[in-house]
Design an enzyme around this catalytic site. Structure first.
Site, short mmCIF file in Angstrom:
data_model
loop_
_atom_site.label_atom_id
_atom_site.label_comp_id
_atom_site.label_asym_id
_atom_site.label_seq_id
_atom_site.Cartn_x
_atom_site.Cartn_y
_atom_site.Cartn_z
N THR A 1 2.91 8.37 -5.07
CA THR A 1 2.39 8.50 -6.44
C THR A 1 2.68 9.92 -6.90
OG1 THR A 1 0.66 6.85 -6.09
CG2 THR A 1 0.29 8.41 -7.88
N HIS B 1 -7.16 -1.51 -4.89
CA HIS B 1 -7.99 -2.30 -5.81
C HIS B 1 -7.18 -3.53 -6.21
CE1 HIS B 1 -10.13 -3.55 -9.35
NE2 HIS B 1 -11.00 -2.56 -9.27
N ALA C 1 -5.41 3.70 -4.79
CA ALA C 1 -4.68 4.94 -4.49
C ALA C 1 -5.24 6.09 -5.34
CB ALA C 1 -3.19 4.75 -4.77
N GLN D 1 4.38 4.33 -8.97
CA GLN D 1 5.67 3.72 -8.62
C GLN D 1 6.89 4.57 -9.01
OE1 GLN D 1 4.43 -0.93 -8.50
NE2 GLN D 1 5.63 -0.35 -10.23
N TYR E 1 -3.97 -4.91 -1.28
CA TYR E 1 -4.38 -3.58 -0.82
C TYR E 1 -4.85 -2.76 -2.03
CZ TYR E 1 -0.07 -1.19 -2.37
OH TYR E 1 0.94 -0.63 -3.11
N ALA F 1 -1.35 8.58 0.32
CA ALA F 1 -2.58 8.52 1.11
C ALA F 1 -2.27 7.94 2.49
CB ALA F 1 -3.60 7.64 0.40
N TYR G 1 6.01 -12.70 -8.38
CA TYR G 1 4.58 -12.59 -8.67
C TYR G 1 4.02 -13.95 -9.10
CZ TYR G 1 5.59 -7.58 -8.73
OH TYR G 1 6.00 -6.31 -8.40
N ARG H 1 11.33 -9.73 -9.84
CA ARG H 1 9.95 -9.52 -9.36
C ARG H 1 8.95 -10.42 -10.07
NH1 ARG H 1 11.29 -4.03 -8.91
NH2 ARG H 1 10.28 -3.28 -10.78
C1 LIG Z 1 1.88 -2.07 -7.00
S1 LIG Z 1 1.00 -0.56 -7.01
C2 LIG Z 1 -0.43 -1.06 -6.12
C3 LIG Z 1 -1.63 -0.19 -6.35
C4 LIG Z 1 -2.87 -0.65 -5.59
N1 LIG Z 1 -3.30 -1.95 -6.07
C5 LIG Z 1 -4.02 0.32 -5.70
O1 LIG Z 1 -5.13 -0.11 -6.07
O2 LIG Z 1 -3.85 1.51 -5.43
C6 LIG Z 1 1.98 0.39 -5.96
C7 LIG Z 1 1.86 1.87 -6.25
O3 LIG Z 1 0.58 2.34 -5.84
C8 LIG Z 1 0.69 3.66 -5.36
N2 LIG Z 1 0.38 3.66 -3.91
C9 LIG Z 1 0.47 2.65 -3.05
N3 LIG Z 1 0.16 3.05 -1.81
C10 LIG Z 1 -0.13 4.37 -1.90
C11 LIG Z 1 -0.51 5.37 -0.97
N4 LIG Z 1 -0.67 5.10 0.33
N5 LIG Z 1 -0.72 6.62 -1.43
C12 LIG Z 1 -0.57 6.92 -2.73
N6 LIG Z 1 -0.22 6.03 -3.64
C13 LIG Z 1 0.00 4.77 -3.24
C14 LIG Z 1 2.14 4.09 -5.55
O4 LIG Z 1 2.26 4.71 -6.83
C15 LIG Z 1 2.83 2.75 -5.50
O5 LIG Z 1 4.11 2.78 -6.07
#
Ligand SMILES: C[S@@+](CC[C@H](N)C(=O)[O-])C[C@H]1O[C@@H](n2cnc3c(N)ncnc32)[C@H](O)[C@@H]1O
Length: 276
Positions: free
Chosen positions: A243, A102, A132, A174, A100, A215, A78, A74
């Site tokens: 999450t 923040h 999220a 994650q 997506y 979400a 990146y 990974r």
């Molecule tokens: C690489 S991170 C990205 C987070 C993203 N940048 C944010 O601001 O929420 C990926 C993790 O964000 C969380 N996540 C992403 N999509 C989500 C959703 N629809 N609902 C809840 N948590 C979410 C999960 O924990 C997921 O494994």
């Protein structure tokens, strides 16, 4: 601070969690006016929406296939994504990089690209987006200020010694990658989740209620809020957007020594005014 000496410019924006509805007006104006939008947004509808706004659109999601190549993981993906963003900046363009949620929360690509762009003398900034965690606070009705909040990546929690406070909210990001140390696969196993449960059990009772939160990312989806006992986590269905939310298990305990110390302090002396 390295001075801005070159023409290219980078703005990293977040698209929020919900398609089109959670992007700030400022972020949207960059999506519309930048010379090129480089996007790592997985939701197909959001991606199509951005593509419709952008003057030129580059999608870097396909780079995740690099993880199938021997010796790559990974981190290589990146780096390659950040390099694609930087190549566009170096070409003198105004580049909007869209992520997506923040763009700076669990999103190392934006941090890498901004750091490198600035080091090379380009203007680079990040605009905040709705993460999220923001959605979780709204959907679950949990105020992180009530007990305090700990928020970390699941595997990081597992493989490092962390001082967990079970009187505060704990958010684990994650969990679907829990204990996946190869950094090549995008899934976990029940055995690894059991290791996570065993570690959590150092701080929480096994019957403590935890929440699997996802979400809704479009009006067609429903938000997942599944409450289960901690012990049942290994058999729960986890996807990349899950999450794990672990509410406080115990009430806050007063630190009587500090309270006594504060009460023993003299009242602050009054300032004398000049007239007096
Ligand atoms: C690489 S991170 C990205 C987070 C993203 N940048 C944010 O601001 O929420 C990926 C993790 O964000 C969380 N996540 C992403 N999509 C989500 C959703 N629809 N609902 C809840 N948590 C979410 C999960 O924990 C997921 O494994």
């Amino acid at each position: 601070m390295i001075p801005i000496t070159k023409q290219g410019k980078l703005i990293c924006v977040g698209t929020g969690m919900r398609m089109a509805g959670q992007v700030t007006p400022l972020a949207q104006s960059y999506l519309e006016t930048a010379d090129v939008v480089v996007s790592a947004v997985p939701n197909i509808f959001t991606r199509k929406w951005i593509q419709g706004l952008a003057k030129e659109f580059i999608c870097v999601l396909g780079y995740y296939e690099d993880c199938d190549v021997d010796g790559k993981d990974r981190r290589d993906t990146y780096r390659r994504m950040a390099d694609t963003i930087l190549d566009q900046v170096r070409a003198g363009k105004t580049v909007c990089a869209a992520f997506y949620g923040h763009p700076g929360i669990f999103a190392c690509i934006s941090h890498m690209a901004i750091k490198d762009a600035r080091a090379e003398g380009y203007s680079a900034e990040m605009l905040p987006g709705i993460s999220a965690e923001d959605c979780l606070v709204a959907d679950l009705g949990i105020d992180p200020g009530r007990t305090g909040m700990q928020s970390m990546e699941t595997t990081q929690f597992m493989i490092y010694e962390r001082n967990i406070d079970p009187t505060a909210l704990l958010i684990l990001w994650q969990p679907s990658l829990a204990g996946e140390l190869s950094l090549k696969r995008f899934e976990t196993t029940a055995a690894r989740i059991q290791v996570l449960v065993d570690k959590l059990a150092r701080h929480y009772p096994l019957d403590h209620t935890v929440i699997l939160y996802e979400a809704a990312t479009s009006p067609l989806e429903t938000t997942r809020i599944d409450k289960i006992a901690l012990r049942d986590l290994p058999t729960a269905h986890l996807v990349s957007s899950t999450t794990l939310v672990i509410p406080a298990a115990f009430a806050l305990k007063r630190d009587e020594a500090i309270i006594a110390q504060l009460n023993a302090l003299p009242e602050a002396p009054r300032l004398e005014t000049e007239a007096a």
